[in-house]
Scaffold this active site. Structure first.
Site, PDB file in Angstrom:
ATOM      1  N   ASN A 208       0.829  -1.131  -0.013  1.00 46.47           N
ATOM      2  CA  ASN A 208      -0.104   0.259   0.248  1.00 46.47           C
ATOM      3  C   ASN A 208       0.739   0.975   0.194  1.00 46.47           C
ATOM      4  O   ASN A 208       2.415   1.279   0.098  1.00 46.47           O
ATOM      5  CB  ASN A 208      -0.943  -0.072   1.415  1.00 46.47           C
ATOM      6  CG  ASN A 208      -0.551  -0.358   2.603  1.00 46.47           C
ATOM      7  OD1 ASN A 208      -0.069   1.162   2.819  1.00 46.47           O
ATOM      8  ND2 ASN A 208      -0.334  -1.272   3.445  1.00 46.47           N
ATOM      9  N   ASP A 277      -4.727  -6.610   4.284  1.00 47.25           N
ATOM     10  CA  ASP A 277      -6.099  -7.211   5.472  1.00 47.25           C
ATOM     11  C   ASP A 277      -6.276  -8.356   4.594  1.00 47.25           C
ATOM     12  O   ASP A 277      -6.720  -9.507   5.368  1.00 47.25           O
ATOM     13  CB  ASP A 277      -7.699  -6.083   5.167  1.00 47.25           C
ATOM     14  CG  ASP A 277      -7.451  -5.137   5.970  1.00 47.25           C
ATOM     15  OD1 ASP A 277      -6.638  -5.138   7.295  1.00 47.25           O
ATOM     16  OD2 ASP A 277      -7.813  -4.387   5.088  1.00 47.25           O
ATOM     17  N   LYS A 287       9.358 -16.836 -10.134  1.00 47.94           N
ATOM     18  CA  LYS A 287       8.768 -15.670 -10.532  1.00 47.94           C
ATOM     19  C   LYS A 287       7.878 -16.389 -11.580  1.00 47.94           C
ATOM     20  O   LYS A 287       8.054 -16.775 -11.949  1.00 47.94           O
ATOM     21  CB  LYS A 287       9.313 -15.171 -11.336  1.00 47.94           C
ATOM     22  CG  LYS A 287       8.452 -13.649 -11.558  1.00 47.94           C
ATOM     23  CD  LYS A 287      10.809 -12.843 -12.200  1.00 47.94           C
ATOM     24  CE  LYS A 287      10.012 -11.392 -12.703  1.00 47.94           C
ATOM     25  NZ  LYS A 287       9.857 -11.593 -14.643  1.00 47.94           N
ATOM     26  N   PHE A 321      -5.709   3.466  14.240  1.00 53.02           N
ATOM     27  CA  PHE A 321      -5.348   4.116  13.948  1.00 53.02           C
ATOM     28  C   PHE A 321      -6.937   4.168  12.628  1.00 53.02           C
ATOM     29  O   PHE A 321      -7.355   2.534  12.467  1.00 53.02           O
ATOM     30  CB  PHE A 321      -4.299   4.459  12.810  1.00 53.02           C
ATOM     31  CG  PHE A 321      -3.643   5.725  13.378  1.00 53.02           C
ATOM     32  CD1 PHE A 321      -3.511   5.442  14.799  1.00 53.02           C
ATOM     33  CD2 PHE A 321      -3.570   6.831  11.959  1.00 53.02           C
ATOM     34  CE1 PHE A 321      -2.184   6.542  14.828  1.00 53.02           C
ATOM     35  CE2 PHE A 321      -2.615   7.828  12.730  1.00 53.02           C
ATOM     36  CZ  PHE A 321      -2.424   7.941  14.291  1.00 53.02           C
ATOM     37  N   LYS A 335     -15.512   1.459  13.851  1.00 57.44           N
ATOM     38  CA  LYS A 335     -13.624   0.667  13.960  1.00 57.44           C
ATOM     39  C   LYS A 335     -13.482   0.822  15.194  1.00 57.44           C
ATOM     40  O   LYS A 335     -12.627  -0.189  15.966  1.00 57.44           O
ATOM     41  CB  LYS A 335     -12.994   1.795  13.017  1.00 57.44           C
ATOM     42  CG  LYS A 335     -12.168   0.247  12.498  1.00 57.44           C
ATOM     43  CD  LYS A 335     -11.051   0.835  11.556  1.00 57.44           C
ATOM     44  CE  LYS A 335     -11.684   0.670  10.017  1.00 57.44           C
ATOM     45  NZ  LYS A 335     -10.459   1.767   8.915  1.00 57.44           N
ATOM     46  N   LYS A 339     -12.860  -2.863  17.462  1.00 53.12           N
ATOM     47  CA  LYS A 339     -11.713  -3.227  17.399  1.00 53.12           C
ATOM     48  C   LYS A 339     -11.693  -3.711  19.094  1.00 53.12           C
ATOM     49  O   LYS A 339     -10.609  -3.666  19.416  1.00 53.12           O
ATOM     50  CB  LYS A 339     -10.570  -2.116  17.242  1.00 53.12           C
ATOM     51  CG  LYS A 339     -11.372  -2.359  15.503  1.00 53.12           C
ATOM     52  CD  LYS A 339      -9.584  -2.837  14.438  1.00 53.12           C
ATOM     53  CE  LYS A 339      -9.366  -2.416  13.327  1.00 53.12           C
ATOM     54  NZ  LYS A 339      -9.021  -3.408  13.049  1.00 53.12           N
TER      55      LYS A 339
HETATM   56  N1  CTP Z   1      -4.481  -2.884  12.435  1.00 55.18           N
HETATM   57  C1  CTP Z   1      -3.756  -4.028  12.245  1.00 55.18           C
HETATM   58  N2  CTP Z   1      -4.603  -5.860  11.529  1.00 55.18           N
HETATM   59  C2  CTP Z   1      -4.427  -5.936  10.532  1.00 55.18           C
HETATM   60  C3  CTP Z   1      -5.230  -4.672   9.977  1.00 55.18           C
HETATM   61  C4  CTP Z   1      -5.528  -3.701   9.995  1.00 55.18           C
HETATM   62  O1  CTP Z   1      -3.318  -4.055  13.634  1.00 55.18           O
HETATM   63  N3  CTP Z   1      -4.739  -6.718   9.828  1.00 55.18           N
HETATM   64  C5  CTP Z   1      -4.700  -2.544  12.391  1.00 55.18           C
HETATM   65  C6  CTP Z   1      -4.086  -0.626  11.764  1.00 55.18           C
HETATM   66  O2  CTP Z   1      -2.972  -0.313  12.017  1.00 55.18           O
HETATM   67  C7  CTP Z   1      -4.857   0.291  12.004  1.00 55.18           C
HETATM   68  C8  CTP Z   1      -6.519  -0.501  12.290  1.00 55.18           C
HETATM   69  O3  CTP Z   1      -6.270  -1.605  12.915  1.00 55.18           O
HETATM   70  O4  CTP Z   1      -4.836   0.894  13.487  1.00 55.18           O
HETATM   71  C9  CTP Z   1      -7.393   0.306  11.276  1.00 55.18           C
HETATM   72  O5  CTP Z   1      -6.791  -0.138  10.658  1.00 55.18           O
HETATM   73  P1  CTP Z   1      -7.624   0.287   8.812  1.00 55.18           P
HETATM   74  O6  CTP Z   1      -6.563  -0.315   7.596  1.00 55.18           O
HETATM   75  O7  CTP Z   1      -8.198   1.691   9.020  1.00 55.18           O
HETATM   76  O8  CTP Z   1      -8.696  -0.949   8.926  1.00 55.18           O
HETATM   77  P2  CTP Z   1      -9.141  -2.347   9.056  1.00 55.18           P
HETATM   78  O9  CTP Z   1      -8.977  -3.156  10.267  1.00 55.18           O
HETATM   79  O10 CTP Z   1      -8.350  -2.705   8.216  1.00 55.18           O
HETATM   80  O11 CTP Z   1     -10.443  -2.153   8.186  1.00 55.18           O
HETATM   81  P3  CTP Z   1     -10.869  -1.828   6.946  1.00 55.18           P
HETATM   82  O12 CTP Z   1      -9.417  -1.669   5.616  1.00 55.18           O
HETATM   83  O13 CTP Z   1     -11.842  -2.686   6.795  1.00 55.18           O
HETATM   84  O14 CTP Z   1     -11.705  -0.222   6.625  1.00 55.18           O
END
Ligand code: CTP
Length: 430
Positions: A208, A277, A287, A321, A335, A339
Site C-alpha cells: 500500500n 488485510d 517468479k 488508526f 471501528k 476493535k
Molecule cells: N490493523 C491491524 N491489523 C490488520 C489490519 C489493521 O492491526 N490486519 C490496524 C491498523 O494498524 C490500524 C487499525 O487496525 O490501527 C485500522 O486499520 P484500517 O486499515 O483502517 O482498518 P481495517 O481494520 O483494516 O478495516 P477496513 O480496511 O475494513 O477499513
C-alpha cells in the site's frame, strides 16, 4: 496549547522569530506581544506572518466585538498557557518586578495566572548591576522562571554574561513549564509504522502507499516526551528517529509477531501502520510468468490491533488508526467499537494534500465518549497533538482508578457510582 512570546527592545529581538518557530514545531499556538522599543528592532509584520495572528502591542486598539474578551490584554492573559519574554531587557525586568503596567506586555504580565518565563539579554554591566540582580530576585521569589543568559560576545562589543539563551533552550524551558516535555516519562510506547508487504512470488508483493511518516513522527514525539519507544516498522524510506529501538518487519504476520513479543513490557500501543488485510493464499517459489488473465486467491491476515486488545494487560492503553475514504466518522466510530481500542485516530485518506504519503495530515481523535478535531497540520505537529490527547486520556483513566480504589477503601461504592472525570474540551458524540 497557546503560548505568548513577549518581545522587548533588545538587539536579540530578532532571535524571538526563531523561538516562535521552535515553539510552533511543538504544535503550540504562538501569539506575540511586543513593546514599543521591540517594534524598532523587528517589524511586527515578521511575527504576524510567522504566527498568523495580529501582533499585540497597544492597549488602545479598537476592541473586536467578536472576541470572547473584548479587552485584549485580559483575554490574552486569560487564554494563554504560558508567557515567555525573550529577550527580556533590564527595563522590562524592572517593570515586571515593580508591577508597572503601562503597555500591553506589562499589563498582560500582571493579569495572567499562567507561568511566566523571562530570558534576559543585556550588556554585562547592566546584568551585573545590583538593581537588575535585585529585580531578578524579586521575580524568582514570585515564581517567575529566569532562563539564565550565557557568556560570550555581546552586541555592545563587550564579552561577558548577558547573551540571551539559545531559542531551542528557551523553547525547552517553556515546554517544561507547560508540564509537557516529560509527560510520557515512564511509558514504554510501541509504535507501528509503514505499510506491510505481502509476498506473491520472489520479486512481487501486494502493498500500500503508506510512507511511515505519521508513525515515525509519533515515535520521535513520544521519545522527546520522555517515553521509551519501540518502533515496529514495515518497509519505509525514512530514517528512524535516534534513540528508538527499531524492529524491522515486512509482512503483516511478521508485524504481528514483533508486536505480540513486546506486549509484556509495553504500556502504550499506537498502531499507525497500514497493515494488509489480505495476503496471497500461496507464495510462489518461482517468479510468476505472464500467461493471460490472472486471478489471485487471497486469504485474510490476522487483525493485530484486535488481538492486542484481546490480550491487553491492566493499565495498557491502546490507540489505533483508521484510514477512511468515505463516511469517516461513522466508519471510525464503528471501528473503535469493533476493535475495542481506547481511542482511534481517524484519517481521511482521500484528500489530495493530507493523508497517505503527504507531509500534512488532519484527523479526529475518537474515544468512546469524545471526538476531538485535529485540523490539517504537518505530521510532526499532529503527532504532538495526538500525544497531548493520549496523555490526557492516561490522566483521566488514572483518576478513575484512584476513585475506584478510594471507593473500595471507604466501604465500596457500587459500580454505577463510579464515573469518569470530566475530560477537558470534549465533544460528546451522539
Ligand atoms: N490493523 C491491524 N491489523 C490488520 C489490519 C489493521 O492491526 N490486519 C490496524 C491498523 O494498524 C490500524 C487499525 O487496525 O490501527 C485500522 O486499520 P484500517 O486499515 O483502517 O482498518 P481495517 O481494520 O483494516 O478495516 P477496513 O480496511 O475494513 O477499513
Amino acid at each position: 496549547m497557546r503560548v505568548t512570546v513577549g518581545v522587548s527592545g533588545g538587539i536579540a529581538a530578532y532571535k524571538a522569530a526563531e523561538l516562535v518557530r521552535a515553539l510552533q514545531r511543538q504544535a503550540l499556538d504562538v501569539h506575540v506581544a511586543m513593546t514599543r522599543a521591540a517594534c524598532r528592532f523587528v517589524q511586527p509584520l515578521t511575527f504576524a506572518a510567522l504566527t498568523g495572528h495580529k501582533v499585540l502591542s497597544s492597549l488602545w486598539d479598537e476592541p473586536d466585538p467578536n472576541d470572547e474578551s473584548s479587552i485584549e490584554h485580559i483575554g490574552e492573559a486569560q487564554w494563554t498557557d504560558a508567557l515567555v519574554v525573550a529577550p527580556a531587557t533590564a527595563n522590562i525586568l524592572a517593570r515586571f518586578a515593580h508591577g508597572v503596567a503601562d503597555d500591553f506586555l506589562t499589563t498582560m504580565a500582571l493579569a495572567t495566572t499562567a507561568p511566566v518565563l523571562v530570558a534576559p539579554a543585556m550588556n554585562v554591566n547592566m546584568w551585573n548591576h545590583a538593581a537588575t540582580q535585585a529585580n531578578l530576585e524579586i521575580l524568582r521569589q514570585r515564581g517567575v522562571r529566569v532562563i539564565e543568559p550565557g557568556t560570550g560576545d555581546l552586541a555592545c562589543g563587550m564579552v561577558g554574561e548577558g547573551r540571551m539563551a539559545e531559542p531551542e533552550a528557551i523553547a525547552d524551558a517553556v515546554l517544561n513549564a507547560l508540564g509537557r516535555r516529560h509527560d510520557l516519562a515512564g511509558e514504554v510506547v510501541l509504535v507501528t509504522a509503514g505499510g506491510t508487504r505481502e509476498a506473491l512470488d520472489p520479486v512481487r508483493y501486494l502493498g500500500n502507499r503508506s510512507s511511515g511518516k505519521m508513525g515515525y513522527a509519533l515515535a520521535e514525539a513520544a521519545q522527546s516526551r520522555g517515553a521509551k519507544v519501540i518502533l515496529v516498522t514495515a518497509p519505509s524510506a525514512l530514517r528512524p528517529p535516534a534513540h528508538c529501538e527499531v524492529v524491522k518487519v515486512t509482512s503483516a504476520e511478521q508485524m504481528r509477531h514483533a508486536v505480540l513479543d513486546r506486549m509484556e513490557e509495553t504500556t502504550l500501543v499506537i498502531k499507525a501502520a497500514a497493515v494488509a488485510d489480505y495476503r496471497p493464499a500461496k507464495v510462489l517459489e518461482q517468479k510468476l510468468k505472464r500467461s493471460g488473465p490472472l486471478t489471485l486467491e487471497l486469504e485474510p491476515t490476522e487483525d493485530i490491533l484486535a488481538e492486542v486488545v484481546r490480550r491487553r494487560r491492566p493499565g495498557q492503553l491502546i490507540v489505533g488508526f483508521a484510514a477512511e475514504t468515505e463516511n469517516r466518522m461513522e466508519n471510525g466510530r464503528a471501528k473503535l467499537l469493533r476493535k475495542g481500542a481506547d481511542a482511534i485516530v481517524v484519517n481521511d485518506v482521500s484528500g489530495e494534500t493530507t493523508g497517505i504519503d503527504s507531509n500534512l495530515n488532519a484527523a479526529t481523535f475518537l474515544t468512546p465518549t469524545t471526538a476531538i478535531e485535529l485540523p490539517a497540520m504537518p505530521k510532526r505537529d499532529l503527532a504532538e497533538r495526538i500525544l497531548d490527547e493520549v496523555a490526557a486520556l492516561r490522566r483521566s483513566k488514572a483518576l478513575v482508578v484512584e476513585f475506584e480504589d478510594e471507593a473500595r477503601e471507604s466501604g465500596g461504592a457500587d459500580q454505577s457510582e463510579i464515573v469518569a472525570p470530566a475530560v477537558r474540551r470534549q465533544t460528546i458524540v451522539e
